[in-house]
Enzyme design. Structure first.
Site, PDB file in Angstrom:
ATOM      1  CB  ILE A 186      -5.768  -0.104   8.140  1.00 25.56           C
ATOM      2  CG1 ILE A 186      -6.632   1.167   8.216  1.00 25.56           C
ATOM      3  CG2 ILE A 186      -4.280   0.223   8.036  1.00 25.56           C
ATOM      4  CD1 ILE A 186      -6.428   1.969   9.488  1.00 25.56           C
ATOM      5  CE  LYS A 187      -0.021   0.570   5.519  1.00 28.45           C
ATOM      6  NZ  LYS A 187       0.539   1.938   5.482  1.00 28.45           N
ATOM      7  CG  ASP A 188      -7.791  -4.023   2.159  1.00 21.64           C
ATOM      8  OD1 ASP A 188      -6.622  -4.314   1.862  1.00 21.64           O
ATOM      9  OD2 ASP A 188      -8.628  -4.870   2.516  1.00 21.64           O
TER      10      ASP A 188
END
Length: 477
Positions: free
Chosen positions: A67-69
């Protein structure tokens, strides 16, 4: 011939009209355009005892497998817009691995360099992946205060001050972090559930995901409950409950990607309804269950997120629609939570081992061995006396061979006078020697028709034997 000109049609003939076919190509211009729009997947087995509908927002479908993208790209875009990140610049960040991956993807496309600081508790896979996409990785000690000059926070700040044309993202206090989730994660969940979501469950680390998503959802429906999942050893839960930053709450923990020893600036505690803490063991075990029972090969935080929900399950009703955010992919934890030995060393895996079999015997008997100079008759007498089928052969140098009842039985038919033969002349290959903590499943693979036992050495240096009958009995208990 002009294809648009009408053709003459023979009288009585039926005209055949061939419509034009338009082919629309869906091509992404670069990898960054594939970020977001991740699937919402219903959980069916692990949560079957819970009322309501339990859904997983599976963000390892992002190109960087986490999700950090989303927030990594947003931080870069905002920094570019504000003039803080210029062409040819260097992106600097302290990361547990996933934010670094997102930043590295952005850097690949946009032409930046990357230097990341991380802690020595992070999995080797994360570090190797960051290096594979061109980043420089600096490993810092975990068990130091945040303001210690050796901490990965401090090292990142120092590098940003020393390196010209560099930008320190500072995901903890950079509000572009939570803005990314306000703009993407929240709207996606709202649309995918048709606005029916009643609960959001999310592990809490930098605060960006839980806060940004919650801000959007609360605007849509203030009655949606936001449950943040924390780990024991983090101070976030006590801070939420009391407003007090209590460093006595902080102690080392193994869970990765969430929990903090300070309160990042991305938090807005007013949009969070409850903090729930989960143990390192429970989160790791649940992640493995997700892989085996739901087919979702997720990271540590996903297991902890779902475990936190189960702990709060009594508060749900049959009409609730719960969304759990699963942050990243299990490939980054193959050497840790998906490694039996790593799990057993930390007491996380409740499996039977060589040690359990030995300790579970009602009768404690010293290992029966025989010298190579002994005779087959001696071995047979020992087998009768102790009701055993397998005897290790030992000399002053240790285990050198083995005698088995089945092996002797076969040799008797070819040589009736074998009773007087020496053990050394008829012995078989030595039994395998395994670690005392070897799992039962591994023992089962080592014991076969050609090898009826395995040996293990205890902490005092004494050998013990486990046979196929021991394994069968252990499997049935």
């Amino acid at each position: 011939m002009n294809p648009e000109a009408p053709r003459s049609i023979r009288p009585g003939a039926i005209p055949y009209l061939c419509p034009r076919i338009y082919i629309i190509m869906d091509i992404k211009q670069n990898i960054l355009e594939t970020i977001g729009n991740t699937p919402l997947i219903k959980l069916n087995k692990i949560t079957k005892q819970l009322p309501g509908t339990i859904l997983a927002k599976v963000d390892y479908f992002n190109p960087g497998n986490s999700i950090k993208d989303r927030m990594a790209l947003k931080m870069v875009e905002v920094a570019e817009k504000e003039g803080k990140l210029k062409p040819g610049g260097t992106i600097i960040e302290c990361t547990s691995g996933n934010t670094g991956m997102g930043l590295a993807l952005a850097a690949c496309v946009k032409g930046y360099k990357c230097i990341f600081t991380t802690t020595d508790k992070q999995s080797k896979e994360k570090m190797d992946i960051l290096k594979a996409v061109g980043a420089e990785v600096i490993v810092c000690p975990t068990n130091v205060e945040p303001d210690d000059p050796r901490s990965y926070y401090s090292v990142a700040r120092r590098l940003a001050a020393e390196i010209p044309n560099s930008f320190h993202c500072n995901q903890y206090d950079n509000l572009a972090n939570r803005l990314a989730h306000y703009e993407t994660t929240g709207p996606e969940i709202w649309e995918q559930t048709g606005g029916k979501i009643t609960h959001l469950v999310c592990t809490a680390g930098t605060g960006g995901t839980v806060t940004g998503t919650a801000m959007y959802l609360k605007e849509k429906n203030p009655n949606i409950k936001i449950w943040a999942i924390d780990v024991y050893g983090s101070l976030l839960t006590k801070y939420f409950n009391t407003g007090e930053i209590d460093m006595n709450e902080v102690h080392p923990y193994i869970s990765e990607g969430f929990g903090e020893d300070f309160v990042p600036g991305n938090y807005d505690m007013s949009v969070i309804d409850h903090f729930e803490q989960v143990t390192d063991k429970d989160g790791a075990v649940m992640a493995r269950r997700l892989a085996k029972e739901e087919g979702l090969f997720c990271g540590y935080s996903a297991g902890s997120c779902l475990q936190g929900l189960l702990q709060l399950g009594s508060q749900l009703t049959k009409d609730d629609v719960v969304v759990c955010i699963f942050h990243d992919h299990g490939s980054r934890y193959v050497a840790k939570i998906y490694n039996d030995q790593w799990m057993m060393e930390r007491g996380f895996l409740d499996v039977k081992t060589f040690r359990d079999i030995v300790n579970g015997r009602s009768v404690k008997q010293k290992l029966v061995t025989i010298q190579p100079a002994g005779t087959v008759s001696d071995a047979v007498e020992l087998m009768k006396k102790y009701d055993i089928e397998h005897i290790p052969v030992m000399n002053g140098n240790g285990i050198i061979g083995a005698i088995s009842e089945s092996g002797l039985f076969n040799k008797v038919f070819s040589n009736p006078d074998i009773k007087t033969a020496t053990i050394e002349s008829v012995m078989e290959q030595p039994f395998p020697v395994v670690d005392f903590n070897t799992p039962l499943e591994k023992l089962r693979s080592l014991i076969n028709k050609d090898n009826g036992a395995v040996l293990g050495k205890d902490d005092a240096g004494n050998y013990h034997i486990v046979t196929k009958y021991d394994v069968i009995q252990a499997l049935g208990s």
